[in-house]
Design a protein around this motif. Sequence first.
Motif, PDB file in Angstrom:
ATOM      1  N   ASN A  41       0.853  -1.183   0.000  1.00 31.30           N
ATOM      2  CA  ASN A  41       0.000   0.000   0.000  1.00 31.30           C
ATOM      3  C   ASN A  41       0.893   1.238   0.000  1.00 31.30           C
ATOM      4  OD1 ASN A  41      -2.039   1.851   0.209  1.00 31.30           O
ATOM      5  ND2 ASN A  41      -2.688   1.278   2.266  1.00 31.30           N
ATOM      6  N   VAL A  42       0.876   1.988  -1.091  1.00 34.32           N
ATOM      7  CA  VAL A  42       1.628   3.241  -1.167  1.00 34.32           C
ATOM      8  C   VAL A  42       0.757   4.332  -0.546  1.00 34.32           C
ATOM      9  CG1 VAL A  42       2.685   4.957  -2.675  1.00 34.32           C
ATOM     10  CG2 VAL A  42       2.838   2.517  -3.248  1.00 34.32           C
ATOM     11  N   ALA A  43       1.248   4.945   0.535  1.00 31.93           N
ATOM     12  CA  ALA A  43       0.447   5.933   1.262  1.00 31.93           C
ATOM     13  C   ALA A  43       1.243   7.220   1.447  1.00 31.93           C
ATOM     14  CB  ALA A  43       0.023   5.372   2.617  1.00 31.93           C
ATOM     15  N   ASN A  44       0.775   8.287   0.818  1.00 29.42           N
ATOM     16  CA  ASN A  44       1.385   9.600   1.040  1.00 29.42           C
ATOM     17  C   ASN A  44       0.658  10.274   2.195  1.00 29.42           C
ATOM     18  OD1 ASN A  44       2.823  11.993   0.854  1.00 29.42           O
ATOM     19  ND2 ASN A  44       1.466  12.841  -0.708  1.00 29.42           N
ATOM     20  N   LEU A  45       1.286  10.272   3.353  1.00 26.96           N
ATOM     21  CA  LEU A  45       0.718  10.874   4.552  1.00 26.96           C
ATOM     22  C   LEU A  45       1.525  12.101   4.953  1.00 26.96           C
ATOM     23  CD1 LEU A  45       0.256   7.510   6.503  1.00 26.96           C
ATOM     24  CD2 LEU A  45      -1.243   8.539   4.782  1.00 26.96           C
ATOM     25  N   SER A  46       2.309  12.603   4.012  1.00 30.59           N
ATOM     26  CA  SER A  46       3.195  13.730   4.292  1.00 30.59           C
ATOM     27  C   SER A  46       2.464  15.058   4.105  1.00 30.59           C
ATOM     28  CB  SER A  46       4.414  13.693   3.365  1.00 30.59           C
ATOM     29  OG  SER A  46       4.054  14.082   2.043  1.00 30.59           O
ATOM     30  N   THR A  47       3.118  16.131   4.544  1.00 27.97           N
ATOM     31  CA  THR A  47       2.583  17.481   4.347  1.00 27.97           C
ATOM     32  C   THR A  47       3.301  18.189   3.198  1.00 27.97           C
ATOM     33  OG1 THR A  47       4.120  18.366   6.012  1.00 27.97           O
ATOM     34  CG2 THR A  47       1.924  17.699   6.772  1.00 27.97           C
ATOM     35  N   TYR A  48       4.067  17.440   2.415  1.00 30.01           N
ATOM     36  CA  TYR A  48       4.775  18.010   1.270  1.00 30.01           C
ATOM     37  C   TYR A  48       3.763  18.614   0.301  1.00 30.01           C
ATOM     38  CZ  TYR A  48       7.936  18.193  -2.782  1.00 30.01           C
ATOM     39  OH  TYR A  48       8.689  18.595  -3.862  1.00 30.01           O
ATOM     40  N   SER A  49       3.994  19.851  -0.103  1.00 34.84           N
ATOM     41  CA  SER A  49       2.996  20.578  -0.896  1.00 34.84           C
ATOM     42  C   SER A  49       3.099  20.327  -2.393  1.00 34.84           C
ATOM     43  CB  SER A  49       3.120  22.083  -0.635  1.00 34.84           C
ATOM     44  OG  SER A  49       4.425  22.548  -0.987  1.00 34.84           O
ATOM     45  N   GLY A  50       4.210  19.747  -2.840  1.00 34.01           N
ATOM     46  CA  GLY A  50       4.392  19.524  -4.268  1.00 34.01           C
ATOM     47  C   GLY A  50       3.902  18.158  -4.721  1.00 34.01           C
ATOM     48  N   TYR A 107       2.599  -4.996   3.037  1.00 31.35           N
ATOM     49  CA  TYR A 107       3.509  -3.899   3.363  1.00 31.35           C
ATOM     50  C   TYR A 107       2.837  -2.555   3.082  1.00 31.35           C
ATOM     51  CZ  TYR A 107       6.914  -7.703   2.934  1.00 31.35           C
ATOM     52  OH  TYR A 107       7.583  -8.889   3.064  1.00 31.35           O
ATOM     53  N   THR A 108       3.375  -1.517   3.728  1.00 31.30           N
ATOM     54  CA  THR A 108       2.971  -0.144   3.441  1.00 31.30           C
ATOM     55  C   THR A 108       4.223   0.679   3.192  1.00 31.30           C
ATOM     56  OG1 THR A 108       1.006  -0.304   4.858  1.00 31.30           O
ATOM     57  CG2 THR A 108       1.763   1.908   4.274  1.00 31.30           C
ATOM     58  N   TYR A 109       4.272   1.347   2.035  1.00 28.36           N
ATOM     59  CA  TYR A 109       5.334   2.323   1.790  1.00 28.36           C
ATOM     60  C   TYR A 109       4.772   3.659   2.235  1.00 28.36           C
ATOM     61  CZ  TYR A 109       8.813   5.265  -0.509  1.00 28.36           C
ATOM     62  OH  TYR A 109       9.792   6.193  -0.763  1.00 28.36           O
ATOM     63  N   VAL A 122       6.934  -0.482   5.816  1.00 25.74           N
ATOM     64  CA  VAL A 122       6.432  -1.055   7.061  1.00 25.74           C
ATOM     65  C   VAL A 122       5.714  -2.371   6.772  1.00 25.74           C
ATOM     66  CG1 VAL A 122       4.991  -0.652   9.084  1.00 25.74           C
ATOM     67  CG2 VAL A 122       6.147   1.275   7.974  1.00 25.74           C
ATOM     68  N   GLU A 123       6.097  -3.399   7.491  1.00 28.48           N
ATOM     69  CA  GLU A 123       5.454  -4.708   7.341  1.00 28.48           C
ATOM     70  C   GLU A 123       4.186  -4.772   8.180  1.00 28.48           C
ATOM     71  OE1 GLU A 123       6.260  -9.092   9.168  1.00 28.48           O
ATOM     72  OE2 GLU A 123       7.993  -8.096   8.273  1.00 28.48           O
ATOM     73  N   SER A 124       3.207  -5.505   7.702  1.00 31.61           N
ATOM     74  CA  SER A 124       2.016  -5.805   8.496  1.00 31.61           C
ATOM     75  C   SER A 124       2.161  -7.220   9.050  1.00 31.61           C
ATOM     76  CB  SER A 124       0.748  -5.706   7.642  1.00 31.61           C
ATOM     77  OG  SER A 124       0.482  -4.365   7.294  1.00 31.61           O
ATOM     78  N   ASN A 125       2.431  -7.316  10.342  1.00 34.74           N
ATOM     79  CA  ASN A 125       2.584  -8.610  10.998  1.00 34.74           C
ATOM     80  C   ASN A 125       1.217  -9.063  11.502  1.00 34.74           C
ATOM     81  OD1 ASN A 125       3.068 -10.731  12.812  1.00 34.74           O
ATOM     82  ND2 ASN A 125       5.096  -9.957  13.325  1.00 34.74           N
ATOM     83  N   LEU A 126       0.688 -10.114  10.895  1.00 26.88           N
ATOM     84  CA  LEU A 126      -0.664 -10.572  11.213  1.00 26.88           C
ATOM     85  C   LEU A 126      -0.669 -11.790  12.127  1.00 26.88           C
ATOM     86  CD1 LEU A 126      -2.304 -10.134   7.692  1.00 26.88           C
ATOM     87  CD2 LEU A 126      -2.214  -8.514   9.594  1.00 26.88           C
ATOM     88  N   THR A 127       0.406 -11.962  12.885  1.00 26.12           N
ATOM     89  CA  THR A 127       0.494 -13.108  13.796  1.00 26.12           C
ATOM     90  C   THR A 127      -0.673 -13.130  14.772  1.00 26.12           C
ATOM     91  OG1 THR A 127       2.906 -13.076  13.650  1.00 26.12           O
ATOM     92  CG2 THR A 127       1.936 -14.268  15.503  1.00 26.12           C
ATOM     93  N   ASN A 128      -1.058 -11.957  15.262  1.00 26.93           N
ATOM     94  CA  ASN A 128      -2.143 -11.873  16.247  1.00 26.93           C
ATOM     95  C   ASN A 128      -3.485 -11.512  15.612  1.00 26.93           C
ATOM     96  OD1 ASN A 128      -0.340 -12.409  18.381  1.00 26.93           O
ATOM     97  ND2 ASN A 128       0.259 -10.247  18.474  1.00 26.93           N
ATOM     98  N   VAL A 211      -8.213  -4.958   8.974  1.00 27.00           N
ATOM     99  CA  VAL A 211      -6.859  -4.648   9.446  1.00 27.00           C
ATOM    100  C   VAL A 211      -6.548  -3.213   9.033  1.00 27.00           C
ATOM    101  CG1 VAL A 211      -4.428  -5.307   9.363  1.00 27.00           C
ATOM    102  CG2 VAL A 211      -6.206  -7.062   9.144  1.00 27.00           C
ATOM    103  N   TYR A 212      -6.219  -2.356  10.007  1.00 30.09           N
ATOM    104  CA  TYR A 212      -6.148  -0.925   9.739  1.00 30.09           C
ATOM    105  C   TYR A 212      -4.920  -0.270  10.377  1.00 30.09           C
ATOM    106  CZ  TYR A 212     -11.121  -1.907   8.959  1.00 30.09           C
ATOM    107  OH  TYR A 212     -12.313  -2.445   8.532  1.00 30.09           O
ATOM    108  N   THR A 213      -4.482   0.814   9.730  1.00 31.50           N
ATOM    109  CA  THR A 213      -3.432   1.674  10.271  1.00 31.50           C
ATOM    110  C   THR A 213      -3.999   3.078  10.419  1.00 31.50           C
ATOM    111  OG1 THR A 213      -1.670   0.398   9.196  1.00 31.50           O
ATOM    112  CG2 THR A 213      -1.136   2.644   9.905  1.00 31.50           C
ATOM    113  N   ALA A 214      -4.018   3.584  11.643  1.00 33.58           N
ATOM    114  CA  ALA A 214      -4.454   4.956  11.909  1.00 33.58           C
ATOM    115  C   ALA A 214      -3.220   5.815  12.153  1.00 33.58           C
ATOM    116  CB  ALA A 214      -5.385   4.990  13.118  1.00 33.58           C
TER     117      ALA A 214
END
Length: 237
Positions: A41-50, A107-109, A122-128, A211-214
């Motif tokens: 999952n490519v996620a742009n969570l930055s505040t970069y304005s360009g 994974y999440t980039y 970032v890996e998503s570890n789904l063991t639990n 399964v979520y990332t906040a």
Amino acid sequence: MLTKINRVWAIVVLIAATMGMTSCLKNNVDTTPQRPTFWLNVANLSTYSGTMDLYDNGKKITNSGISGFFTEVIGGYSGPHEMKVTPLGKDSVLATASSQLDSLHYYTYMIYGGNPVKAALVESNLTNYSPTSINLRFYNLSSSVGPVDVYMGSKKVFENVVYADGYFRPDFTTFTDITEGNVITVKKAGTTEVVATNNSLKISSLQTGGVYTAYVTGNAGSTGNDKPSTNIIYGAY
């Protein structure tokens, strides 16, 4: 006599093998083993304005670039990968992250920060992982808001979460008692002061088995486009 029988059987086997090969060729059956693939999952969570270009192992994989809040799942062959972002149409690197990606994990980039822009694979570890629970994790991506408490509706789900810079927990916490899965609120740790809240989530609402990332991102004190904000994206897809 035995030699003659052996010759007859040899001819029969040869004819059968030839017919089998011909059949395979006619049906165009590909017997090449499939290469393992990964999902990211490519996620742009930055505040970069360009606007940014995204590269995987030196190959540009975006057409019109990435800008603003962005999330999209891509796939590729397993193996070592270097993901990087550059300003649109330029060679200078804003951020890069490398890892061995395989078909056994999600994974999440994650692109975060703003000045400078940073990135992590970032890996998503789904063991639990629990199919009867909500599987959730939270990242504090703001270097300026300080430690935070996190609420889903009125329920506190995480507390005193500090800025995550370079280390991101791969695992998830399971919840069975979240009744308001469509509103997230982030407060300064130990206070009632709201840093950011959101009732129009990317994922609409948390669902059992999901399964979520906040996260929270942005700059404390800003009222512009880089003000603190929070949202939830998928951690597995």
